[in-house]
Design a protein around this motif. Structure first.
Motif, PDB file in Angstrom:
ATOM      1  N   PHE A  47       0.507  11.549 -12.069  1.00  0.00           N
ATOM      2  CA  PHE A  47       0.890  11.960 -13.305  1.00  0.00           C
ATOM      3  C   PHE A  47       2.201  11.238 -13.357  1.00  0.00           C
ATOM      4  O   PHE A  47       2.326  10.089 -12.183  1.00  0.00           O
ATOM      5  N   ILE A  48       3.367  12.004 -13.883  1.00  0.00           N
ATOM      6  CA  ILE A  48       4.626  11.550 -14.204  1.00  0.00           C
ATOM      7  C   ILE A  48       4.981  11.725 -12.641  1.00  0.00           C
ATOM      8  O   ILE A  48       5.642  10.361 -12.040  1.00  0.00           O
ATOM      9  N   GLU A  49       4.993  12.987 -12.065  1.00  0.00           N
ATOM     10  CA  GLU A  49       5.725  12.993 -10.433  1.00  0.00           C
ATOM     11  C   GLU A  49       4.914  12.292  -9.377  1.00  0.00           C
ATOM     12  O   GLU A  49       5.602  11.456  -8.469  1.00  0.00           O
ATOM     13  N   THR A  50       3.963  11.310 -10.104  1.00  0.00           N
ATOM     14  CA  THR A  50       3.205  10.335  -9.161  1.00  0.00           C
ATOM     15  C   THR A  50       4.088   9.377  -9.042  1.00  0.00           C
ATOM     16  O   THR A  50       3.314   8.669  -7.983  1.00  0.00           O
ATOM     17  N   ILE A  51       3.864   8.928 -10.549  1.00  0.00           N
ATOM     18  CA  ILE A  51       4.979   7.435 -10.646  1.00  0.00           C
ATOM     19  C   ILE A  51       5.975   7.470 -10.245  1.00  0.00           C
ATOM     20  O   ILE A  51       6.018   5.956  -9.597  1.00  0.00           O
ATOM     21  N   ALA A  52       6.729   8.482  -9.949  1.00  0.00           N
ATOM     22  CA  ALA A  52       7.691   9.092  -9.330  1.00  0.00           C
ATOM     23  C   ALA A  52       7.389   8.547  -7.674  1.00  0.00           C
ATOM     24  O   ALA A  52       8.463   7.475  -7.203  1.00  0.00           O
ATOM     25  N   ALA A  53       6.216   8.953  -7.443  1.00  0.00           N
ATOM     26  CA  ALA A  53       6.196   9.152  -5.911  1.00  0.00           C
ATOM     27  C   ALA A  53       6.101   7.637  -5.512  1.00  0.00           C
ATOM     28  O   ALA A  53       6.826   6.744  -4.407  1.00  0.00           O
ATOM     29  N   ASP A  54       5.769   7.202  -6.156  1.00  0.00           N
ATOM     30  CA  ASP A  54       5.022   5.690  -5.976  1.00  0.00           C
ATOM     31  C   ASP A  54       5.531   5.021  -5.781  1.00  0.00           C
ATOM     32  O   ASP A  54       6.315   3.569  -4.715  1.00  0.00           O
ATOM     33  N   ALA A  55       6.790   4.744  -7.230  1.00  0.00           N
ATOM     34  CA  ALA A  55       8.117   4.064  -6.891  1.00  0.00           C
ATOM     35  C   ALA A  55       9.417   4.804  -5.546  1.00  0.00           C
ATOM     36  O   ALA A  55       9.323   3.554  -5.106  1.00  0.00           O
ATOM     37  N   VAL A  56       9.437   5.272  -5.006  1.00  0.00           N
ATOM     38  CA  VAL A  56       9.756   5.550  -3.954  1.00  0.00           C
ATOM     39  C   VAL A  56       9.400   5.346  -2.706  1.00  0.00           C
ATOM     40  O   VAL A  56      10.024   3.910  -1.972  1.00  0.00           O
ATOM     41  N   GLY A  57       8.599   4.822  -3.104  1.00  0.00           N
ATOM     42  CA  GLY A  57       7.144   4.566  -1.965  1.00  0.00           C
ATOM     43  C   GLY A  57       7.124   3.104  -2.148  1.00  0.00           C
ATOM     44  O   GLY A  57       7.534   2.428  -0.380  1.00  0.00           O
ATOM     45  N   VAL A  58       7.720   2.708  -2.665  1.00  0.00           N
ATOM     46  CA  VAL A  58       7.942   0.896  -3.156  1.00  0.00           C
ATOM     47  C   VAL A  58       8.935   0.502  -2.501  1.00  0.00           C
ATOM     48  O   VAL A  58       9.204  -0.189  -1.662  1.00  0.00           O
TER      49      VAL A  58
ATOM     50  N   GLU B 171       0.513  -1.358   0.020  1.00  0.00           N
ATOM     51  CA  GLU B 171       0.046   0.337  -0.164  1.00  0.00           C
ATOM     52  C   GLU B 171       0.690   1.020  -0.026  1.00  0.00           C
ATOM     53  O   GLU B 171       1.927   1.430   1.006  1.00  0.00           O
ATOM     54  N   VAL B 172       0.962   2.458  -1.233  1.00  0.00           N
ATOM     55  CA  VAL B 172       1.988   3.329  -1.138  1.00  0.00           C
ATOM     56  C   VAL B 172       1.052   4.456  -1.580  1.00  0.00           C
ATOM     57  O   VAL B 172       0.246   4.308  -2.532  1.00  0.00           O
ATOM     58  N   ASN B 173       0.986   5.616  -0.706  1.00  0.00           N
ATOM     59  CA  ASN B 173       0.213   6.965  -1.520  1.00  0.00           C
ATOM     60  C   ASN B 173      -1.380   6.034  -1.793  1.00  0.00           C
ATOM     61  O   ASN B 173      -1.714   7.208  -3.023  1.00  0.00           O
ATOM     62  N   GLU B 174      -1.674   5.395  -0.936  1.00  0.00           N
ATOM     63  CA  GLU B 174      -3.403   5.215  -1.222  1.00  0.00           C
ATOM     64  C   GLU B 174      -3.890   4.705  -2.026  1.00  0.00           C
ATOM     65  O   GLU B 174      -4.993   3.834  -3.045  1.00  0.00           O
ATOM     66  N   ARG B 175      -2.697   3.797  -2.432  1.00  0.00           N
ATOM     67  CA  ARG B 175      -2.778   2.741  -4.281  1.00  0.00           C
ATOM     68  C   ARG B 175      -2.134   1.640  -3.235  1.00  0.00           C
ATOM     69  O   ARG B 175      -1.831   1.390  -2.669  1.00  0.00           O
ATOM     70  N   LYS B 176      -3.277   0.431  -4.009  1.00  0.00           N
ATOM     71  CA  LYS B 176      -2.118  -1.062  -3.651  1.00  0.00           C
ATOM     72  C   LYS B 176      -1.809  -1.322  -5.149  1.00  0.00           C
ATOM     73  O   LYS B 176      -2.266  -2.006  -6.176  1.00  0.00           O
ATOM     74  N   LEU B 177      -0.324  -1.515  -5.289  1.00  0.00           N
ATOM     75  CA  LEU B 177       0.642  -1.776  -5.962  1.00  0.00           C
ATOM     76  C   LEU B 177       1.182  -3.660  -5.837  1.00  0.00           C
ATOM     77  O   LEU B 177       1.012  -3.633  -4.417  1.00  0.00           O
ATOM     78  N   HIS B 178       0.850  -4.138  -7.133  1.00  0.00           N
ATOM     79  CA  HIS B 178       1.596  -5.477  -6.790  1.00  0.00           C
ATOM     80  C   HIS B 178       2.678  -5.456  -7.619  1.00  0.00           C
ATOM     81  O   HIS B 178       3.313  -4.310  -8.167  1.00  0.00           O
ATOM     82  N   TYR B 179       3.585  -6.131  -6.884  1.00  0.00           N
ATOM     83  CA  TYR B 179       4.826  -6.378  -6.949  1.00  0.00           C
ATOM     84  C   TYR B 179       5.844  -7.800  -6.396  1.00  0.00           C
ATOM     85  O   TYR B 179       4.926  -8.652  -6.016  1.00  0.00           O
ATOM     86  N   ALA B 180       6.953  -7.957  -7.593  1.00  0.00           N
ATOM     87  CA  ALA B 180       7.675  -9.051  -7.565  1.00  0.00           C
ATOM     88  C   ALA B 180       9.609  -8.435  -7.268  1.00  0.00           C
ATOM     89  O   ALA B 180       9.559  -7.230  -7.257  1.00  0.00           O
ATOM     90  N   ASP B 181       9.799  -9.211  -5.879  1.00  0.00           N
ATOM     91  CA  ASP B 181      10.396  -8.627  -5.494  1.00  0.00           C
ATOM     92  C   ASP B 181      11.931 -10.473  -5.805  1.00  0.00           C
ATOM     93  O   ASP B 181      11.711 -11.273  -5.148  1.00  0.00           O
ATOM     94  N   SER B 182      13.102 -11.032  -6.577  1.00  0.00           N
ATOM     95  CA  SER B 182      13.544 -11.431  -6.837  1.00  0.00           C
ATOM     96  C   SER B 182      14.748 -12.298  -5.552  1.00  0.00           C
ATOM     97  O   SER B 182      14.887 -12.805  -5.345  1.00  0.00           O
TER      98      SER B 182
END
Length: 266
Positions: free
Chosen positions: A73-84, A5-16
């Motif tokens: 926006f581009i900026e929110t995608i960048a912030a989501d990556a930092v949140g992950v 859960e990042v910035n009120e978003r639920k993001l699916h991920y994989a981690d090697s």
């Protein structure tokens, strides 16, 4: 399936390597482009995961990350990556992005220099006003007819002469797997995008481009390279390759990134 859960978003991920990068290895975080998912990167991961930790995630509204009505926006995608990275307790990473994700890594490197070891932009899109009518039309199409019209055209129109039917089928499946509302929201992010502050980017920077890429033409890639202020920057051009580089030329792309990783200090 793992979610954060990042910035009120639920993001699916994989981690090697959930326990952390191997000794002497780096951590990568990979951001896919429009109409795609983290699966775009899986053809190149075998070149990296023997030595490095690779985190891939579906951006908000793409793949298995549900769209819940937030604008982005581009900026929110960048912030989501930092949140992950924050959620997975990663301080610094090599950021890898394709297409819209390639634009995002420039923003990341400019806005969060303390989190970016290096950046890899694959087919990065340099925002220009000429992009606007293209993506306005896409919004209209998917709003009226869903994702199938995109899936029926993009695999042929956006690939290079080397692309195989199997590769095109993979791309079609990525596109068909999208939520049309999430896709439209990312089209709006493309329309709203402004050029990153390239002059603020100081991290080592690799651009990988296809010489038959109509979506992210070489002129735009060269413009980005010229304006990035990193002392260590390079453009690699793939012959016969269009816009879906990690699928069309996975061996070449994987080796380029692995070689680049060998030049980066942790």
């Amino acid at each position: 399936m793992p979610y954060v859960e990042v910035n009120e978003r639920k993001l699916h991920y994989a981690d090697s390597h959930p326990q952390g990068a191997p000794a002497g290895g780096l951590t990568f975080i990979c951001i896919h482009g429009l109409g795609s998912s983290q699966n775009y990167y899986f053809p190149i991961l075998p070149y990296l995961t023997g030595k490095h930790r690779c985190i891939t995630f579906d951006t908000y509204g793409s793949g298995r990350s549900p769209y819940t009505g937030h604008e982005q926006f581009i900026e929110t995608i960048a912030a989501d990556a930092v949140g992950v990275l924050d959620k997975l307790k990663v301080g610094k990473a090599v950021v890898v992005g394709h297409s819209l994700g390639g634009t995002t890594v420039s923003h990341l490197a400019a806005q969060f220099p303390d989190r970016v070891l290096a950046a890899v932009a694959i087919g990065p899109v340099h925002p220009t006003p000429s992009n606007v009518p293209i993506f306005e039309k896409r919004i209209q199409v998917v709003s009226e007819s869903g994702m199938e019209p995109m899936a029926d055209t993009i695999p042929n129109q956006a690939t290079g002469s080397r692309a195989t039917p199997l590769q095109k089928a993979f791309i079609r499946e990525l596109i068909m797997g999208q939520n049309s509302m999430g896709y439209a929201s990312l089209c709006r992010a493309v329309i709203a995008a402004r050029p990153p502050n390239y002059a603020a980017v100081k991290a080592p920077f690799l651009i990988i481009a296809g010489d038959e890429d109509k979506s992210a033409p070489l002129d735009g890639c060269k413009h980005i390279l010229e304006n990035i202020c990193s002392k260590d920057k390079k453009l690699e051009i793939l012959p016969g390759v269009g816009h879906w580089q990690c699928i069309e030329a996975s061996d070449h792309v994987g080796q380029l990134i692995a070689d680049f990783a060998g030049t980066i200090g942790a």
